[in-house]
Every structure is written in structure tokens, then in C-alpha cells.
Design a protein around this motif. Structure first.
Motif, PDB file in Angstrom:
ATOM      1  N   TYR A 189       0.822  -1.199   0.000  1.00  0.00           N
ATOM      2  CA  TYR A 189       0.000   0.000   0.000  1.00  0.00           C
ATOM      3  C   TYR A 189       0.863   1.259   0.000  1.00  0.00           C
ATOM      4  O   TYR A 189       2.074   1.206   0.241  1.00  0.00           O
ATOM      5  CB  TYR A 189      -0.914   0.012   1.228  1.00  0.00           C
ATOM      6  N   THR A 190       0.216   2.380  -0.248  1.00  0.00           N
ATOM      7  CA  THR A 190       0.871   3.674  -0.110  1.00  0.00           C
ATOM      8  C   THR A 190       0.825   4.104   1.344  1.00  0.00           C
ATOM      9  O   THR A 190       0.208   3.451   2.202  1.00  0.00           O
ATOM     10  CB  THR A 190       0.181   4.744  -0.972  1.00  0.00           C
ATOM     11  N   GLN A 191       1.418   5.254   1.619  1.00  0.00           N
ATOM     12  CA  GLN A 191       1.409   5.795   2.972  1.00  0.00           C
ATOM     13  C   GLN A 191       0.008   6.155   3.451  1.00  0.00           C
ATOM     14  O   GLN A 191      -0.190   6.437   4.648  1.00  0.00           O
ATOM     15  CB  GLN A 191       2.302   7.031   3.049  1.00  0.00           C
ATOM     16  N   SER A 192      -0.993   6.136   2.567  1.00  0.00           N
ATOM     17  CA  SER A 192      -2.355   6.514   2.958  1.00  0.00           C
ATOM     18  C   SER A 192      -2.880   5.670   4.114  1.00  0.00           C
ATOM     19  O   SER A 192      -3.623   6.175   4.964  1.00  0.00           O
ATOM     20  CB  SER A 192      -3.303   6.392   1.762  1.00  0.00           C
ATOM     21  N   VAL A 193      -2.505   4.395   4.152  1.00  0.00           N
ATOM     22  CA  VAL A 193      -3.070   3.522   5.188  1.00  0.00           C
ATOM     23  C   VAL A 193      -2.457   3.774   6.563  1.00  0.00           C
ATOM     24  O   VAL A 193      -2.967   3.271   7.569  1.00  0.00           O
ATOM     25  CB  VAL A 193      -2.927   2.031   4.819  1.00  0.00           C
TER      26      VAL A 193
ATOM     27  N   ASP B  89       4.934   1.380   1.001  1.00  0.00           N
ATOM     28  CA  ASP B  89       6.119   2.013   0.427  1.00  0.00           C
ATOM     29  C   ASP B  89       6.098   3.513   0.707  1.00  0.00           C
ATOM     30  O   ASP B  89       5.151   4.211   0.396  1.00  0.00           O
ATOM     31  CB  ASP B  89       6.249   1.736  -1.073  1.00  0.00           C
ATOM     32  N   MET B  90       7.127   3.980   1.368  1.00  0.00           N
ATOM     33  CA  MET B  90       7.331   5.410   1.605  1.00  0.00           C
ATOM     34  C   MET B  90       8.830   5.617   1.705  1.00  0.00           C
ATOM     35  O   MET B  90       9.471   5.153   2.652  1.00  0.00           O
ATOM     36  CB  MET B  90       6.620   5.869   2.875  1.00  0.00           C
ATOM     37  N   TYR B  91       9.406   6.300   0.731  1.00  0.00           N
ATOM     38  CA  TYR B  91      10.858   6.397   0.605  1.00  0.00           C
ATOM     39  C   TYR B  91      11.323   7.709   1.226  1.00  0.00           C
ATOM     40  O   TYR B  91      11.585   8.701   0.539  1.00  0.00           O
ATOM     41  CB  TYR B  91      11.246   6.272  -0.869  1.00  0.00           C
ATOM     42  N   TRP B  92      11.457   7.713   2.528  1.00  0.00           N
ATOM     43  CA  TRP B  92      11.649   8.930   3.314  1.00  0.00           C
ATOM     44  C   TRP B  92      12.899   9.703   2.912  1.00  0.00           C
ATOM     45  O   TRP B  92      12.887  10.939   2.912  1.00  0.00           O
ATOM     46  CB  TRP B  92      11.711   8.578   4.796  1.00  0.00           C
ATOM     47  N   TYR B  93      13.961   9.021   2.584  1.00  0.00           N
ATOM     48  CA  TYR B  93      15.211   9.720   2.281  1.00  0.00           C
ATOM     49  C   TYR B  93      15.180  10.442   0.930  1.00  0.00           C
ATOM     50  O   TYR B  93      15.924  11.416   0.741  1.00  0.00           O
ATOM     51  CB  TYR B  93      16.381   8.730   2.264  1.00  0.00           C
ATOM     52  N   THR B  94      14.342  10.002  -0.004  1.00  0.00           N
ATOM     53  CA  THR B  94      14.495  10.481  -1.378  1.00  0.00           C
ATOM     54  C   THR B  94      13.243  11.067  -2.012  1.00  0.00           C
ATOM     55  O   THR B  94      13.314  11.560  -3.137  1.00  0.00           O
ATOM     56  CB  THR B  94      15.011   9.342  -2.279  1.00  0.00           C
ATOM     57  N   VAL B  95      12.092  11.027  -1.345  1.00  0.00           N
ATOM     58  CA  VAL B  95      10.891  11.608  -1.949  1.00  0.00           C
ATOM     59  C   VAL B  95      10.807  13.102  -1.631  1.00  0.00           C
ATOM     60  O   VAL B  95      11.320  13.555  -0.596  1.00  0.00           O
ATOM     61  CB  VAL B  95       9.615  10.897  -1.474  1.00  0.00           C
ATOM     62  N   PRO B  96      10.144  13.889  -2.474  1.00  0.00           N
ATOM     63  CA  PRO B  96      10.017  15.326  -2.217  1.00  0.00           C
ATOM     64  C   PRO B  96       9.243  15.654  -0.949  1.00  0.00           C
ATOM     65  O   PRO B  96       9.421  16.741  -0.389  1.00  0.00           O
ATOM     66  CB  PRO B  96       9.268  15.841  -3.461  1.00  0.00           C
ATOM     67  N   PHE B  97       8.408  14.750  -0.477  1.00  0.00           N
ATOM     68  CA  PHE B  97       7.505  15.022   0.644  1.00  0.00           C
ATOM     69  C   PHE B  97       8.203  15.685   1.831  1.00  0.00           C
ATOM     70  O   PHE B  97       7.700  16.658   2.402  1.00  0.00           O
ATOM     71  CB  PHE B  97       6.841  13.710   1.098  1.00  0.00           C
ATOM     72  N   CYS B  98       9.360  15.165   2.222  1.00  0.00           N
ATOM     73  CA  CYS B  98      10.020  15.658   3.433  1.00  0.00           C
ATOM     74  C   CYS B  98      10.503  17.103   3.292  1.00  0.00           C
ATOM     75  O   CYS B  98      10.792  17.753   4.297  1.00  0.00           O
ATOM     76  CB  CYS B  98      11.199  14.755   3.801  1.00  0.00           C
ATOM     77  N   SER B  99      10.603  17.586   2.068  1.00  0.00           N
ATOM     78  CA  SER B  99      11.057  18.960   1.834  1.00  0.00           C
ATOM     79  C   SER B  99       9.891  19.922   1.606  1.00  0.00           C
ATOM     80  O   SER B  99      10.107  21.091   1.289  1.00  0.00           O
ATOM     81  CB  SER B  99      11.987  19.007   0.613  1.00  0.00           C
ATOM     82  N   GLY B 100       8.671  19.450   1.763  1.00  0.00           N
ATOM     83  CA  GLY B 100       7.505  20.268   1.475  1.00  0.00           C
ATOM     84  C   GLY B 100       7.423  21.517   2.331  1.00  0.00           C
ATOM     85  O   GLY B 100       7.798  21.521   3.503  1.00  0.00           O
TER      86      GLY B 100
END
Length: 429
Positions: free
Chosen positions: A173-177, A201-212
């Protein structure tokens, strides 16, 4: 369980231990002795799904050796094999299982190389008796592509079909759950109602999310922005997924996705490539939080180093730009293989104090302490106190060629230099 000396229960337990000690063991891990408990630690155990014995519920996986305590699932996501040489190269990296493969791939490549397949039958070389075809992959990220009602109906149909053949059913699943945007009943149903194994799956080191900016944090366990790009976030993913999984009172193995280069979507700006140290730390923090399998996201869809099969490109391309990350995969997978019988035991519910993420296990005549910082505290020196009942004072730092001597009262100190640093300590009785 606390057993009081002189009780009938104590006598029964001692007789049982003597019987177990007389049985043939499976061999030492890192120099530990013969089979049997290391010490009767007066500590509670964490809830768990059963470790290696869990796979005995699925005749095909059991026959394939998944119930062997020395086996730990290490999965490549989309990494085609077209020859024995390619399969053996993957084995050298520690990979033992695949999800995603060209439909023309013959079953013989799995059987001849001791590799396993999770997914639908790729072609007519796969039969009901294909032992190395151990599981059905239902679908990927259904929670991100369907309404909750539509997604559940879709997975129910796939699950009903999969569970008829003696293989386990797995989905991702995605991080939604693990976030609060989805209603609890919907998220709990996704995680609990269709699968025998589940991951996020949530790729904390490399996805843009953490820099939002602004940063939007809305998870079951808070992940503040300064801690987002840390190994501890991968461990929190396991904690949150377990929280969902426990909602129905039954547990299943939880697997963790880790990017082997870049997990950022190809249609979004490039953020970063995971470093070798971050990769190893992400895997270890997942294990510390009870991941029962590791799945490597094997594509890189943005940035200067791209590819559809990072492992295969590392085999065939001289000077490949992700060679260091693949070397890190091989290194951490080697440690997992060496410690698989330990990882497949039930952990103790025990804390070594604030500022740490730790796991305490017992195998043969040794205890094992897995330790990292918790992501919120400053890396540096840490103090550990051995649990009461552990008599040994020689602390081996597994895989590092060094040892530490604990004090008479069981205290030792070591340094966790970075947020992704980890150590595994073994104390023999």
C-alpha cells in the motif's frame, strides 16, 4: 512468564529445557553455542505473528523452506532474470525472492537457482506443483488508485482466488493507510482483510515530501519535518503499519520497502539519492521495528542516475553510478543472512532508555541487542545496561571486529556517530 523456584511449573519447565537441549541444533550464529535458551530473562515478549512458523500455514511456502529459521525474505521489486548468471549475481547480493518479472521468464530459473517468485503464474511453465512459486502478489497501491469501497471489492476478488492454491497472499500500500486522512475502518480493512503479508512504500530519504513547504504531517505516529529524512522514519512506518494490523486482533508479517537508489516519482522534481549509509540504516531501523522481510525498490525514475533495474545494471555496466548503493545492499543483506535465526525469534519488550531505537532478542546461549538512535536525539555516546539475568560481561559488536567489556553491574558504553549508524551487540552466557 515468571517461574518461582520450587513450584511444579518450574520443575516442568526445567525438564522441558533439558529435553530441548538434547535435541540437535541448527548451528551457531556468530559463534553462539548449541540450541536452547540463553537465559530465562524475566521479561515480557512483544506480540508477534510467529516468526518462521508462520509460513507453515501455507503448504507451498513451507515446502520451499520458508519455515526454516535460517531463511529471511529479501525481495527485489522488478528485476528480470534471463540466465543462471543473472540469478546467481542476485543471490550474491542477498536477494532470494522476486516480485515483478517479464512474462516470458521460465520457472526453471527460479527452481535451478533457489530463488522464489511472488505473483501470478508468468506462463505455462508455472504449475500448481511449482514449489519456488510461493506467493500471490495481489496488487500494488490499491489504496491510491481506487475508492475504499472499490479497492476492497477488487482485493476481495483477488484474495479469494489466491487463497485457493496453498500460497500466501501479499499486497503493498501507499502511505495513505498509515496516515489520518483515510478513515480508520477503511485503512484497517485494507491492512487486515485480504492478505497474509503486507507492506507500505514510503521512501523517506528520497521523496520530495520531506522537503515540502508548508510541511504537512498527518501520520498515526508524528514525524516532525527535522526527523523526516532519517532512518527512524522507516521504523515508524513499521510501527504505524503494525498499529493498523493489530486492529483485528490477529498479526501477519510486515515487510518494508527501501529504495536502493531513488524512490522519488519520475513526474516530480529530483530530491536525492539514498547514500549507502542511509540505505543500511533504513533497513536496520525497519528490522529493529520488527520488519519480517525487506523489499528493495529497484528502479530510479529521476535524477542523474536512472534505471529500470538497478541490480541488473550494476552487474552489466562498468562504473555504474549506483555501485556504492548496491554494495551497501550486499553488506546489509549479508548481516541479515547471518542473523536470520536471531531475527526470526520473538523479541523481548524491553527499553534501553531514551534517545534509542533498540530490539532485544535471545538465541542459543546469547542475547542480541540491536541499537540505533531514535532520530529525535543527537547522535553520539550511549549507555546500555544489560537486563537482569544476563551474566556475561563480554560484549561483541557483531561484524565490526571489536568487543566491549561491560561493568560488574552490566553497564557498557558505545557511540552511535550518525542518525543512520547502528550496532548489533552479542553477549554470551
Amino acid at each position: 512468564m515468571v517461574v518461582k523456584a520450587g513450584s511444579a511449573r518450574a520443575l516442568i519447565l526445567l525438564l522441558w529445557l533439558a529435553l530441548v537441549a538434547a535435541l540437535p541444533g541448527s548451528g551457531a550464529v556468530g559463534g553462539a553455542g548449541s540450541a536452547g535458551p540463553a537465559a530465562l530473562l524475566d521479561l515480557p515478549r512483544i506480540p508477534w505473528e510467529g516468526g518462521s512458523d508462520y509460513w507453515k500455514k501455507f503448504p507451498v511456502a513451507d515446502a520451499a523452506g520458508w519455515s526454516d529459521p535460517a531463511f529471511f525474505p529479501i525481495v527485489a521489486w522488478y528485476n528480470g532474470i534471463s540466465s543462471n548468471d543473472e540469478a546467481q549475481y542476485d543471490r550474491s547480493l542477498g536477494i532470494n525472492t522476486y516480485i515483478g518479472m517479464d512474462a516470458a521468464t521460465p520457472y526453471s530459473l527460479f527452481a535451478d537457482n533457489g530463488m522464489f517468485w511472488i505473483g501470478p503464474p508468468l506462463n505455462d511453465t508455472f504449475t500448481t506443483s511449482s514449489r519456488n512459486w510461493v506467493g500471490e502478489f495481489l496488487d500494488d497501491e490499491v489504496d491510491g488508485r481506487y475508492s475504499p469501497q472499490g479497492g476492497r471489492a477488487h482485493l476481495q476478488e483477488l484474495s479469494d482466488k489466491a487463497k485457493a492454491d496453498g500460497r500466501f497472499a501479499y499486497t503493498n500500500y501507499t502511505q495513505s493507510v498509515i496516515a489520518k486522512d483515510m478513515a480508520d475502518p477503511d485503512a484497517n480493512a485494507y491492512v487486515n482483510d485480504f492478505t497474509d503479508v503486507v507492506s507500505v512504500d514510503m521512501y523517506w530519504y528520497t521523496v520530495p515530501f520531506c522537503s515540502g513547504s508548508p510541511y504537512r504531517e498527518n501520520y498515526l505516529i508524528p514525524i516532525p519535518q527535522p526527523q523526516c529524512r532519517t532512518a527512524s522514519s522507516y521504523g515508524k512506518t513499521m510501527q504505524m503499519l503494525r498499529q493498523r494490523d493489530a486492529a483485528d486482533g490477529k498479526l501477519q508479517p510486515l515487510w518494508q520497502f527501501v529504495e536502493n537508489l531513488n524512490g522519488g516519482p519520475g513526474d516530480q522534481p529530483f530530491t536525492a539519492e539514498i547514500t549507502p549509509e542511509q540505505l543500511e540504516g533504513a533497513v536496520m531501523n525497519s528490522l529493529i521495528h520488527e520488519a519480517r522481510g525487506i523489499v528493495y525498490f529497484n528502479q530510479s525514475l529521476s535524477g542523474p542516475c536512472q534505471g529500470g533495474s538497478i541490480f541488473r545494471q550494476s552487474q552489466i555496466e562498468a562504473g555504474f553510478c549506483a555501485a556504492d548503493q548496491v554494495a551497501a545492499v550486499k553488506k546489509i543483506d549479508s548481516l541479515i543472512r547471518d542473523l536470520a535465526p536471531v531475527l526470526n525469534t520473538q523479541s523481548f519488550d524491553y527499553s534501553f532508555g531514551g534517545g534509542l531505537d533498540t530490539m532485544l532478542k535471545q538465541y542459543n546461549h546469547s542475547i542480541y541487542i540491536f541499537a540505533m538512535t531514535d532520530g529525535a536525539s543527537t547522535p553520539g555516546p550511549r549507555t546500555f545496561t544489560l537486563p537482569s539475568g544476563v551474566r556475561g560481561r563480554a560484549v561483541e559488536v557483531v561484524g565490526e571486529g571489536r568487543s566491549i567489556t561491560a561493568s560488574a553491574n552490566g553497564v557498557f558504553r558505545d557511540v552511535l556517530a550518525n542518525e543512520n549508524s547502528f550496532h548489533v551487540y552479542r553477549v554470551d552466557e
